[in-house]
Design a protein around this motif. Structure first.
Motif, PDB file in Angstrom:
ATOM      1  N   SER A 117       0.818  -1.218   0.000  1.00  0.00           N
ATOM      2  CA  SER A 117       0.000   0.000   0.000  1.00  0.00           C
ATOM      3  C   SER A 117       0.854   1.272   0.000  1.00  0.00           C
ATOM      4  O   SER A 117       0.316   2.354  -0.208  1.00  0.00           O
ATOM      5  N   ASP A 177     -11.061  -9.482   8.591  1.00  0.00           N
ATOM      6  CA  ASP A 177     -11.550  -8.288   7.885  1.00  0.00           C
ATOM      7  C   ASP A 177     -11.123  -8.289   6.425  1.00  0.00           C
ATOM      8  O   ASP A 177     -11.561  -7.425   5.658  1.00  0.00           O
ATOM      9  N   ALA A 261     -14.276   1.215  -1.677  1.00  0.00           N
ATOM     10  CA  ALA A 261     -13.894   1.687  -0.346  1.00  0.00           C
ATOM     11  C   ALA A 261     -12.829   2.778  -0.449  1.00  0.00           C
ATOM     12  O   ALA A 261     -11.913   2.687  -1.275  1.00  0.00           O
TER      13      ALA A 261
HETATM   14  C1  UGA Z   1      -4.319  -6.092   2.236  1.00  0.00           C
HETATM   15  C2  UGA Z   1      -4.198  -6.060   3.771  1.00  0.00           C
HETATM   16  O1  UGA Z   1      -5.465  -5.946   4.376  1.00  0.00           O
HETATM   17  C3  UGA Z   1      -3.303  -4.979   4.252  1.00  0.00           C
HETATM   18  O2  UGA Z   1      -3.111  -5.084   5.662  1.00  0.00           O
HETATM   19  C4  UGA Z   1      -2.007  -5.081   3.493  1.00  0.00           C
HETATM   20  O3  UGA Z   1      -1.090  -4.177   3.909  1.00  0.00           O
HETATM   21  C5  UGA Z   1      -2.271  -4.951   2.015  1.00  0.00           C
HETATM   22  O4  UGA Z   1      -3.068  -6.052   1.626  1.00  0.00           O
HETATM   23  C6  UGA Z   1      -1.017  -4.938   1.187  1.00  0.00           C
HETATM   24  O5  UGA Z   1      -0.956  -5.537   0.127  1.00  0.00           O
HETATM   25  O6  UGA Z   1      -0.081  -4.306   1.587  1.00  0.00           O
HETATM   26  P1  UGA Z   1      -6.066  -5.236   0.502  1.00  0.00           P
HETATM   27  O7  UGA Z   1      -5.311  -5.494  -0.735  1.00  0.00           O
HETATM   28  O8  UGA Z   1      -7.013  -4.088   0.514  1.00  0.00           O
HETATM   29  O9  UGA Z   1      -5.098  -5.017   1.774  1.00  0.00           O
HETATM   30  O10 UGA Z   1      -6.754  -6.624   0.853  1.00  0.00           O
HETATM   31  P2  UGA Z   1      -8.241  -7.059   1.160  1.00  0.00           P
HETATM   32  O11 UGA Z   1      -8.721  -6.464   2.438  1.00  0.00           O
HETATM   33  O12 UGA Z   1      -8.279  -8.522   1.070  1.00  0.00           O
HETATM   34  O13 UGA Z   1      -9.086  -6.421  -0.034  1.00  0.00           O
HETATM   35  C7  UGA Z   1      -8.930  -6.813  -1.387  1.00  0.00           C
HETATM   36  C8  UGA Z   1      -9.997  -6.123  -2.197  1.00  0.00           C
HETATM   37  O14 UGA Z   1     -11.283  -6.626  -1.801  1.00  0.00           O
HETATM   38  C9  UGA Z   1     -10.068  -4.611  -1.986  1.00  0.00           C
HETATM   39  O15 UGA Z   1     -10.360  -3.972  -3.196  1.00  0.00           O
HETATM   40  C10 UGA Z   1     -11.214  -4.449  -1.008  1.00  0.00           C
HETATM   41  O16 UGA Z   1     -11.885  -3.211  -1.089  1.00  0.00           O
HETATM   42  C11 UGA Z   1     -12.135  -5.573  -1.409  1.00  0.00           C
HETATM   43  N1  UGA Z   1     -13.013  -6.010  -0.298  1.00  0.00           N
HETATM   44  C12 UGA Z   1     -12.547  -6.157   0.968  1.00  0.00           C
HETATM   45  C13 UGA Z   1     -14.336  -6.271  -0.583  1.00  0.00           C
HETATM   46  O17 UGA Z   1     -14.777  -6.145  -1.731  1.00  0.00           O
HETATM   47  N2  UGA Z   1     -15.160  -6.687   0.416  1.00  0.00           N
HETATM   48  C14 UGA Z   1     -14.722  -6.838   1.703  1.00  0.00           C
HETATM   49  O18 UGA Z   1     -15.523  -7.220   2.587  1.00  0.00           O
HETATM   50  C15 UGA Z   1     -13.371  -6.583   1.983  1.00  0.00           C
END
Ligand code: UGA
Length: 305
Positions: A117, A177, A261
């Motif tokens: 990120s 989460d 989000a």
């Molecule tokens: C993840 C981790 O949560 C972070 O702590 C980490 O630092 C980050 O990866 C990273 O790569 O550095 P993220 O890629 O946002 O962040 O991972 P998810 O929470 O699994 O989300 C993936 C995608 O799914 C995002 O676009 C998110 O908005 C979406 N999402 C998430 C949903 O559509 N529904 C949900 O209930 C949760």
């Protein structure tokens, strides 16, 4: 060797601690069991070892006599705007500064868990480590701040730091989460899943055992001051990952569409050339295999009384 693992009851920290113990290292496992998600899940993660309860933002961390610190403790989660910002500052910046102080004083190597990120909506894909860091979430800003603290402590106090930018790690024990944990849980319970955005956002999803291997290699073999992307080999969209989990589980997901989000990036794609060249590491686990393992782990838990 004698190591400290911070965040040892968390998703990645607990797998790392299990792996270090399996390799016969001495490990002091530390966690402060914040309530960001149910601490009972962290107790389960850490079932195989003892954990010292320490709040790194307040308590002393004595590192004399250790060979290294894996600093994985922190406040995770990209969706980090609003009143929660205090938690990000305290658990990421304040806690990490104190770990670096202590490590520099004791001359102990630190492997720091940073995040994809820090790139924000990256200037190019796949993204190499020298691409401009431009985070778009408060979380990413605090992780970049921690990386910069590592450089500052290296320059002035000879801190021996290695920074790893993890890309969306998944697998058994994934934080509840996170998207894939929620998809798996919804499939297992027959509940719905809220998809943020159109589902065409993509990630370099990275399997947790691969991340553990990179993290140990970083401690054992990385040059001082190294910075590496730790990313899975193949980029996939959320829709791809959901389709794979539907295939693996033999079930159909009830998807409820929600707005994108705040703080989310559209795409992550790791260029892992540097860690391949310097440490001989590359992700080994195909998304379908990793998701199979996560599904099996989660569905057994949901079925348990
Ligand atoms: C993840 C981790 O949560 C972070 O702590 C980490 O630092 C980050 O990866 C990273 O790569 O550095 P993220 O890629 O946002 O962040 O991972 P998810 O929470 O699994 O989300 C993936 C995608 O799914 C995002 O676009 C998110 O908005 C979406 N999402 C998430 C949903 O559509 N529904 C949900 O209930 C949760």
């Amino acid at each position: 060797m004698r190591f400290v693992v911070t965040g040892a009851a968390g998703f990645i920290g607990s797998h790392l601690t299990d792996a270090l113990l399996a390799q016969d290292h001495d490990v002091v496992a530390i966690d402060c069991f914040t309530d960001y998600y149910d601490p009972a899940l962290k107790e389960d993660n850490a079932a195989a070892f003892d954990v010292a309860r320490l709040d790194l933002a307040a308590d002393e961390l004595a590192l004399d006599g250790f060979d290294g610190v894996f600093h994985l403790a922190g406040q995770p989660g990209v969706r980090s705007f609003g009143a929660v910002f205090d938690d990000y500052v305290r658990r990421n910046l304040v806690a990490t500064q104190r770990v670096f102080e202590s490590a520099a004083r004791s001359g102990v190597r630190v492997v720091f868990a940073s995040s994809s990120s820090v790139y924000g909506d990256a200037e190019r894909y796949p993204t190499p480590e020298d691409a401009r860091a431009s985070p778009v979430s408060p979380y990413g800003i605090t992780k970049l701040g921690c990386e910069q603290l590592a450089s500052a402590y290296a320059k002035s106090f000879r801190l021996e730091a290695v920074v790893l930018r993890y890309f969306t790690v998944y697998g058994p024990r994934q934080r509840p989460d996170m998207a894939l944990a929620r998809v798996v849980d919804a499939l297992a319970r027959g509940a719905s899943f809220e998809l943020y955005g159109d589902g065409l956002q993509s990630r370099s999803f990275t399997y947790v055992a691969d991340v553990v291997a990179a993290t140990i290699a970083g401690m054992e073999r990385a040059p001082v001051g190294a910075l590496y992307n730790v990313g899975g080999g193949v980029e996939a969209t959320m829709r791809d990952a959901i389709a794979t989990l539907e295939r693996v589980s033999g079930r159909t997901l009830d998807v409820v569409e929600k707005p994108t989000a705040a703080g989310d990036v559209r795409r992550t794609a790791a260029d892992t050339g540097r860690i391949e060249r310097e440490l001989g590491w590359r992700a080994q686990t195909a998304l379908a295999d990793g998701l199979q393992a996560q599904w099996e782990w989660a569905s057994v838990r949901v079925a348990a009384p």
